[in-house]
Write a protein that holds these residues in place. Structure first.
Motif, PDB file in Angstrom:
ATOM      1  N   ASN A  88       0.818  -1.229   0.000  1.00  0.00           N
ATOM      2  CA  ASN A  88       0.000   0.000   0.000  1.00  0.00           C
ATOM      3  C   ASN A  88       0.845   1.270   0.000  1.00  0.00           C
ATOM      4  O   ASN A  88       0.555   2.237   0.718  1.00  0.00           O
ATOM      5  CB  ASN A  88      -0.931   0.001   1.229  1.00  0.00           C
ATOM      6  CG  ASN A  88      -1.720  -1.278   1.359  1.00  0.00           C
ATOM      7  OD1 ASN A  88      -2.515  -1.629   0.500  1.00  0.00           O
ATOM      8  ND2 ASN A  88      -1.481  -2.011   2.443  1.00  0.00           N
ATOM      9  N   ARG A  89       1.869   1.274  -0.864  1.00  0.00           N
ATOM     10  CA  ARG A  89       2.788   2.414  -0.858  1.00  0.00           C
ATOM     11  C   ARG A  89       3.505   2.520  -2.199  1.00  0.00           C
ATOM     12  O   ARG A  89       3.514   1.580  -2.997  1.00  0.00           O
ATOM     13  CB  ARG A  89       3.823   2.265   0.266  1.00  0.00           C
ATOM     14  CG  ARG A  89       4.749   1.064   0.087  1.00  0.00           C
ATOM     15  CD  ARG A  89       5.604   0.771   1.310  1.00  0.00           C
ATOM     16  NE  ARG A  89       6.549  -0.317   1.038  1.00  0.00           N
ATOM     17  CZ  ARG A  89       7.372  -0.859   1.931  1.00  0.00           C
ATOM     18  NH1 ARG A  89       7.353  -0.404   3.189  1.00  0.00           N
ATOM     19  NH2 ARG A  89       8.202  -1.828   1.601  1.00  0.00           N
ATOM     20  N   GLY A 105       1.775   6.880   0.599  1.00  0.00           N
ATOM     21  CA  GLY A 105       1.346   5.818   1.487  1.00  0.00           C
ATOM     22  C   GLY A 105       2.204   5.792   2.737  1.00  0.00           C
ATOM     23  O   GLY A 105       2.969   6.723   3.011  1.00  0.00           O
ATOM     24  N   GLN A 106       2.070   4.725   3.496  1.00  0.00           N
ATOM     25  CA  GLN A 106       2.778   4.622   4.770  1.00  0.00           C
ATOM     26  C   GLN A 106       3.909   3.595   4.714  1.00  0.00           C
ATOM     27  O   GLN A 106       3.741   2.502   4.166  1.00  0.00           O
ATOM     28  CB  GLN A 106       1.792   4.239   5.872  1.00  0.00           C
ATOM     29  CG  GLN A 106       0.719   5.285   6.124  1.00  0.00           C
ATOM     30  CD  GLN A 106       1.308   6.630   6.494  1.00  0.00           C
ATOM     31  OE1 GLN A 106       2.100   6.733   7.437  1.00  0.00           O
ATOM     32  NE2 GLN A 106       0.936   7.679   5.765  1.00  0.00           N
ATOM     33  N   VAL A 110       0.541  -0.011   6.255  1.00  0.00           N
ATOM     34  CA  VAL A 110      -0.849   0.055   6.712  1.00  0.00           C
ATOM     35  C   VAL A 110      -1.691   0.728   5.638  1.00  0.00           C
ATOM     36  O   VAL A 110      -1.313   1.760   5.078  1.00  0.00           O
ATOM     37  CB  VAL A 110      -0.957   0.821   8.040  1.00  0.00           C
ATOM     38  CG1 VAL A 110      -2.413   1.038   8.430  1.00  0.00           C
ATOM     39  CG2 VAL A 110      -0.219   0.065   9.139  1.00  0.00           C
ATOM     40  N   SER A 111      -2.837   0.144   5.333  1.00  0.00           N
ATOM     41  CA  SER A 111      -3.732   0.710   4.323  1.00  0.00           C
ATOM     42  C   SER A 111      -4.805   1.567   4.967  1.00  0.00           C
ATOM     43  O   SER A 111      -5.059   1.477   6.172  1.00  0.00           O
ATOM     44  CB  SER A 111      -4.397  -0.407   3.511  1.00  0.00           C
ATOM     45  OG  SER A 111      -5.266  -1.169   4.335  1.00  0.00           O
ATOM     46  N   GLY A 112      -5.449   2.391   4.156  1.00  0.00           N
ATOM     47  CA  GLY A 112      -6.535   3.220   4.643  1.00  0.00           C
ATOM     48  C   GLY A 112      -7.136   4.003   3.507  1.00  0.00           C
ATOM     49  O   GLY A 112      -6.711   3.874   2.347  1.00  0.00           O
ATOM     50  N   SER A 113      -8.125   4.827   3.814  1.00  0.00           N
ATOM     51  CA  SER A 113      -8.833   5.570   2.777  1.00  0.00           C
ATOM     52  C   SER A 113      -8.761   7.079   2.969  1.00  0.00           C
ATOM     53  O   SER A 113      -9.342   7.823   2.187  1.00  0.00           O
ATOM     54  CB  SER A 113     -10.302   5.134   2.724  1.00  0.00           C
ATOM     55  OG  SER A 113     -10.931   5.340   3.982  1.00  0.00           O
ATOM     56  N   TYR A 117      -3.144   7.728   3.270  1.00  0.00           N
ATOM     57  CA  TYR A 117      -3.032   6.291   3.027  1.00  0.00           C
ATOM     58  C   TYR A 117      -3.305   5.933   1.565  1.00  0.00           C
ATOM     59  O   TYR A 117      -3.928   6.678   0.813  1.00  0.00           O
ATOM     60  CB  TYR A 117      -4.041   5.526   3.893  1.00  0.00           C
ATOM     61  CG  TYR A 117      -3.767   5.566   5.376  1.00  0.00           C
ATOM     62  CD1 TYR A 117      -2.762   4.784   5.935  1.00  0.00           C
ATOM     63  CD2 TYR A 117      -4.534   6.379   6.213  1.00  0.00           C
ATOM     64  CE1 TYR A 117      -2.517   4.805   7.307  1.00  0.00           C
ATOM     65  CE2 TYR A 117      -4.298   6.419   7.582  1.00  0.00           C
ATOM     66  CZ  TYR A 117      -3.281   5.629   8.123  1.00  0.00           C
ATOM     67  OH  TYR A 117      -3.046   5.658   9.478  1.00  0.00           O
ATOM     68  N   ASN A 119      -4.516   2.150  -0.619  1.00  0.00           N
ATOM     69  CA  ASN A 119      -5.049   0.800  -0.448  1.00  0.00           C
ATOM     70  C   ASN A 119      -4.866   0.056  -1.767  1.00  0.00           C
ATOM     71  O   ASN A 119      -5.609   0.286  -2.719  1.00  0.00           O
ATOM     72  CB  ASN A 119      -6.529   0.870  -0.050  1.00  0.00           C
ATOM     73  CG  ASN A 119      -7.115  -0.506   0.200  1.00  0.00           C
ATOM     74  OD1 ASN A 119      -6.394  -1.496   0.334  1.00  0.00           O
ATOM     75  ND2 ASN A 119      -8.441  -0.583   0.277  1.00  0.00           N
ATOM     76  N   ASP A 136      -4.889   4.285  -6.787  1.00  0.00           N
ATOM     77  CA  ASP A 136      -5.208   3.750  -5.460  1.00  0.00           C
ATOM     78  C   ASP A 136      -6.373   2.783  -5.640  1.00  0.00           C
ATOM     79  O   ASP A 136      -7.526   3.099  -5.324  1.00  0.00           O
ATOM     80  CB  ASP A 136      -5.553   4.926  -4.544  1.00  0.00           C
ATOM     81  CG  ASP A 136      -5.683   4.543  -3.092  1.00  0.00           C
ATOM     82  OD1 ASP A 136      -5.240   3.446  -2.718  1.00  0.00           O
ATOM     83  OD2 ASP A 136      -6.230   5.363  -2.325  1.00  0.00           O
ATOM     84  N   SER A 151       0.804  13.630   2.076  1.00  0.00           N
ATOM     85  CA  SER A 151      -0.582  13.229   1.843  1.00  0.00           C
ATOM     86  C   SER A 151      -0.937  13.468   0.381  1.00  0.00           C
ATOM     87  O   SER A 151      -0.266  14.222  -0.324  1.00  0.00           O
ATOM     88  CB  SER A 151      -1.546  13.994   2.755  1.00  0.00           C
ATOM     89  OG  SER A 151      -1.511  15.373   2.467  1.00  0.00           O
TER      90      SER A 151
END
Length: 353
Positions: A88-89, A105-106, A110-113, A117, A119, A136, A151
């Motif tokens: 996820n990056r 990404g991180q 870790v994924s997220g919305s 982040y 995904n 994404d 971001s």
């Protein structure tokens, strides 16, 4: 006796001279044939690659590891930017470096919305300022990460899958027109290529959009897209139809570039099996990541019969001569070949010579 001996010596001399002349002629013709063959192809790569990103198996989330990388792009200074799908990056690798730096990404995968982040990062493209455009895919959007930013900003899609002109469904490959800023998105789940003008909140269908299929007006799970500005055309890796097609911008259908028009898969030099990614060189030659055949295929411009230039057809492996489901391919300025060797969790470089 002396006369006979002299005659024999003369015959031997002329025979030797004839053989020598014949050998010189043959060598000359052979040399011509070799030169002609090399000139007609014009391209050769060593069949043993070297790892330039990732550490190979096992996969991982450390800075020197990748986890099913999906695509690759070059930055302004020839750094490698890798879409590290399951991590996820986006990882930036300096050529010769032993580890990557997370630029979107991180780092901990870790994924997220939210805006910090990603995904399932599937595609990456850059502009001249090394600003990142990221597919994404798990969030059904394309994010713009300005160079150095922590971001992203959503520039295509809404974050919810759909088929309207403001929505995407599992976007994959990206191509950007450097002269206009228009972004082309392989909207795989909607079987279309979407075009987003710079700053637009809604896209238009540039190719496909008529349901999944193998008709010339349809695409079938397009995953890779390349903009050829010289012909005003999109070259598309039509994964579900096992072919590569060319769609002139503004046209109502495609023409076949490689593979079978009706979608038949295969492993011969004229067929493909789930090709995921592609690129072109300045001469219009096409390079295809023939994913399920574990090889990279090279098609001379206008030809439908390919040469395998990396990997071995149908043989997956982790040596530096073998590939395991390669998803994408890229070229540097001297046409060295970079292969996203997805299931070996690495990027391989094949030197041109």
């Amino acid at each position: 006796m002396l006369v006979v001996l002299g005659t024999l010596l003369a015959l031997c001399f002329w025979a030797t001279l004839s053989v020598g002349i014949y050998s010189l002629v043959l060598a000359s013709e052979t040399s011509k044939n070799i030169t002609t063959t090399n000139t007609s192809l014009g391209f050769r790569w060593y069949t043993t690659g070297s790892i330039v990103a990732g550490s190979g198996a096992p996969s991982g989330l450390a800075s020197n590891q990748l986890y099913n990388p999906m695509s690759l792009a070059f930055g302004a200074s020839n750094e490698l930017y890798v879409a590290d799908y399951y991590n996820n990056r986006i990882q930036k690798w300096v050529i010769g470096g032993t580890a990557g730096i997370t630029v979107a990404g991180q780092p901990d995968a870790v994924s997220g919305s939210t805006s910090i982040y990603l995904n399932l990062a599937a595609g990456v493209a850059l502009d001249s300022g090394d600003n990142l455009y990221v597919s994404d895919s798990g969030n059904h959007r394309v994010q713009l990460w300005l160079n150095g930013s922590t971001s992203g900003t959503t520039i295509a899609g809404t974050g919810t899958l759909g088929s309207s002109f403001t929505q995407l469904y599992t976007p994959r490959g990206l191509a950007r027109d450097s002269s206009t800023g228009t972004l082309y998105i392989a909207d795989s789940g909607n079987h279309r290529i979407m075009s987003y003008a710079s700053g637009a909140s809604s896209g238009t269908v540039a190719a496909g959009g008529n349901g999944a299929g193998t008709l010339t007006t349809q695409l079938y799970t397009p995953t890779g897209v390349y903009l050829d500005s010289s012909t005003n055309s999109l070259f598309i890796a039509n994964l579900g139809a096992n072919n590569i097609v060319c769609w002139v911008l503004g046209a109502t259908g495609w023409t076949l570039v490689a593979g079978h028009p009706a979608g038949s898969l295969g492993s011969t030099s004229t067929l493909l099996y789930s090709p995921y990614g592609l690129t072109l060189d300045s001469m219009g030659n096409v390079y295809v990541a023939d994913t399920s055949n574990d090889r990279i295929q090279f098609f001379l411009a206008g030809q439908t019969n390919a040469t395998t230039i990396a990997g071995v057809t149908g043989i997956a492996g982790a040596t530096n001569q073998l590939l395991y489901f390669p998803y994408a391919v890229a070229l540097d300025s001297t046409l060295n070949l970079y292969v996203v060797d997805t299931w070996n969790y690495r990027i391989l470089k094949f030197q041109r010579y």
